[in-house]
Design a protein around this motif. Structure first.
Motif, PDB file in Angstrom:
ATOM      1  N   SER A   6     -25.173 -42.157   4.639  1.00 34.40           N
ATOM      2  CA  SER A   6     -23.801 -41.739   4.917  1.00 34.40           C
ATOM      3  C   SER A   6     -23.296 -42.385   6.199  1.00 34.40           C
ATOM      4  O   SER A   6     -24.040 -43.004   6.956  1.00 34.40           O
ATOM      5  CB  SER A   6     -23.696 -40.218   5.003  1.00 34.40           C
TER       6      SER A   6
ATOM      7  N   ASN B  63     -18.595 -36.059   0.573  1.00 31.93           N
ATOM      8  CA  ASN B  63     -19.620 -36.586   1.468  1.00 31.93           C
ATOM      9  C   ASN B  63     -20.261 -35.460   2.274  1.00 31.93           C
ATOM     10  O   ASN B  63     -19.598 -34.486   2.635  1.00 31.93           O
ATOM     11  CB  ASN B  63     -18.998 -37.599   2.435  1.00 31.93           C
TER      12      ASN B  63
ATOM     13  N   ARG C 286     -12.021 -39.235   3.830  1.00 31.02           N
ATOM     14  CA  ARG C 286     -13.071 -38.673   2.994  1.00 31.02           C
ATOM     15  C   ARG C 286     -13.169 -37.162   3.246  1.00 31.02           C
ATOM     16  O   ARG C 286     -12.807 -36.673   4.315  1.00 31.02           O
ATOM     17  CB  ARG C 286     -14.433 -39.316   3.307  1.00 31.02           C
TER      18      ARG C 286
END
Length: 628
Positions: free
Chosen positions: A464, A457, A488
């Motif tokens: 996002s 990410n 993440r």
């Protein structure tokens, strides 16, 4: 001193003050200094000679000041270079006086006398200008504001170095009265008890919470610029636990040319708390690949595509082609780049990568030498609900571009992939894994070098989590997190793109480059940090609610499949996976299965998922991975 009144009379006041400096300089030297080593005995100098010298000095000094445009200076912006010039010009003026005195037959005062007087006059000229500067800056800072101890901001400064010294001086002069500097925190134990610009060092990082609570600190200035990101992160996390507003000086490289360090202070951002070290690039290698080349960026209007275009233009390609289906975002980046690079060839192309004929037309017309493929559907839950759209766009769009590159002899093709392609639990990730398979298989039979770059990410990208959290916080909450344990990998958009460009310098064809994403971040912790950065208290001002994992979402992401091994490159943050052993024929068989689904307009999601499992063996249902 009032700014308005001084501005009205400055053309009269400055020459008058310079004249007074000359008179005062001569008086002090004539009356107070009697050392015959420096000059002839004072008694030998007559009053008439002194008077003539003063008149000559005033005329010559003011003439030279006007010729060198000293009276055009804005006093509050003068610096050390200006002050040195005042002293030098004063000395030159008095040496000219000595020359004239010698020509007209005056034996006294001597050159030594005039030289010493010139130094003193120059010093007096600088002193009174400093006084005026201080008064003007104070008037500007405090104009219309009556600061009292009750409305002063209490400040704690982190770091006792050069930057702190400059910021303190600014707060004590141009911003006098606005801030009450309580003290400085510095981790060097030997410095505790000492002072910087009159402000005492009162503790180290362990004392920050106690100091902020006891002194009711309003603002913290983090002034350390030469610090590794690990320690910066740790100190800022402590600061973030206080109720104070935190301001941070940026990286040293960003402010090295700035004289106004206070003006460089900015709000603390989430990137500061990730603790990621800056990316070091070999720009010469990148430039040699891009300079004077025709470069195509698909998805040029997206978050990654835009930044790719920005960083590519630094190396001046022969032509930059930006391709996207969305006109508004593409138009914005086109305007930006054409403003910054008015003489470079930049073209915005509206087209859909699904349209094979259109892609081939573009390749035939422009013959791109390097293609960065960033166009993709990337939103996981949306693609779970629209799987055929993900397949059409991500898989067959990539397939169209790959074939166009092969036919029109493109030198290099770079696929922007994702960590969601590793052991995917969703359609989006599985389609990106198919794209990786396409480029690795095609590389075996094509002159084009096909590679992929895989990362996680990126902070602030469209869709996002960070922009979503910021919006939820601005609306008063709650902030929604799918699961308390979900993690993440994160990096900034510029960092990810910089590493993509660096990766291609190692490409030979067929590689999947994996970027070092650092440590995984808990989304819950990210949400907490953003709440604290906003000056709010979790549980008091705003809440976090858990909504449950979304369709296709897994608790953690991976960067490698079990059968992949990593090899190092010349860069510590870039690795290469071991190539997989399959051919284009194998891939075509998989694509045929999806062609049938599209041609028959099959919309049954379970049938599509079963087909995906056959084509992408590592694809699994989320419940198989999350332990549900």
């Amino acid at each position: 001193m009032n700014v308005d009144s001084f501005g009205k009379y400055r053309n009269f006041l400055l020459p008058l003050m310079d004249s007074i400096s000359v008179i005062l300089g001569y008086y002090l030297i004539s009356v107070l200094i009697t050392d015959s080593f420096l000059m002839d005995p004072i008694s030998a100098i007559t009053r008439n000679e002194i008077l003539i010298s003063i008149i000559l000095a005033i005329i010559i000094l003011q003439t030279i000041f006007r010729l060198t445009k000293r009276y055009s200076n804005i006093i509050r912006y003068e610096n050390n270079q200006d002050y040195i010039m005042y002293i030098l010009l004063s000395i030159i003026s008095l040496l000219i006086v000595s020359l004239i005195e010698d020509i007209i037959g005056m034996k006294n005062p001597s050159i030594k006398f005039n030289l010493t007087t010139g130094i003193l006059i120059g010093t007096l000229t600088v002193v009174y200008r400093l006084v005026i500067r201080y008064a003007l800056l104070s008037d500007i800072a405090n104009k219309g504001i009556n600061y009292t101890p009750e409305n002063q901001e209490k400040v704690l400064i982190i770091g006792g170095g050069y930057s702190a010294n400059n910021i303190i001086k600014t707060l004590q002069t141009s911003l006098k009265g606005k801030y009450n500097i309580i003290g400085i925190v510095d981790d060097n134990k030997k410095r505790i008890g000492y002072s910087v610009a009159g402000v005492k060092i009162i503790g180290n990082r362990k004392d920050i919470l106690k100091i902020c609570e006891n002194e009711e600190i309003d603002t913290i200035f983090f002034t350390i610029v030469n610090i590794d990101n690990k320690n910066k992160k740790e100190i800022l996390e402590i600061c973030n636990k206080t109720s104070a507003n935190v301001k941070v000086l940026p990286d040293l490289r960003e402010i090295i040319s700035s004289e106004n360090l206070y003006g460089s202070l900015r709000d603390i951002e989430i990137e500061d708390l990730l603790g990621r070290e800056p990316v070091e690039l070999d720009n010469n290698n990148i430039k040699s690949l891009i300079n004077n080349k025709v470069v195509l960026v698909t998805g040029g209007g997206g978050s990654i595509g835009e930044e790719l275009c920005r960083q590519i233009m630094i190396h001046h390609p022969k032509q930059l082609l930006m391709l996207d289906i969305y006109e508004n975002s593409l138009y914005n980046i086109e305007l930006e780049l054409k403003d910054n690079y008015p003489n470079d060839d930049i073209k915005a192309i509206i087209a859909n990568i699904r349209d094979k004929e259109r892609m081939f037309e573009i390749f035939e017309e422009y013959s791109p030498e390097i293609v960065f493929h960033a166009a993709a559907h990337k939103h996981v839950p949306l693609m779970e609900n629209n799987p055929t759209e993900a397949i059409k766009n991500n898989v067959f769009g990539t397939y169209n571009l790959v074939n166009a590159c092969d036919k029109y002899n493109t030198k290099r093709f770079i696929l922007i992939s994702t960590d969601k392609a590793v052991n995917p639990t969703n359609i989006m990730g599985a389609t990106k894994r198919l794209c990786e398979m396409i480029i690795q298989a095609k590389d075996k039979e094509s002159e084009t070098e096909f590679v992929a770059v895989r990362f996680g990410n990126v902070l602030g990208s469209n869709g996002s989590v960070v922009p979503l959290f910021k919006k939820q916080i601005a609306n008063g909450g709650p902030v929604t997190v799918t699961h308390k344990d979900i993690t993440r990998f994160f990096m900034t958009i510029p960092e990810a793109v910089a590493l993509v460009l660096q990766s291609i310098t190692y490409a030979k064809g067929g590689e999947i480059f994996v970027l070092n994403m650092g440590e995984p971040v808990k989304i819950y912790d990210l949400a907490k940090s953003l709440i604290e950065l906003s000056g709010l208290t979790l549980g008091k001002d705003i809440d976090i609610t858990f909504t449950g994992l979304r369709p296709g979402e897994k608790l953690y992401e991976e960067i490698l499949m079990d059968e992949e091994n990593l090899e190092g490159t010349g860069h510590e943050k870039i690795f290469i996976t071991e190539p997989m052993n399959f051919t284009m024929r194998d891939v075509e068989e998989k694509l045929d299965a999806f062609r049938e689904i599209i041609n028959k307009e099959i919309t049954d999601k379970q049938i599509i998922k079963e087909t995906m499992k056959k084509c992408v063996p590592t694809y699994k249902e989320p419940k198989e991975v999350n332990g549900e």
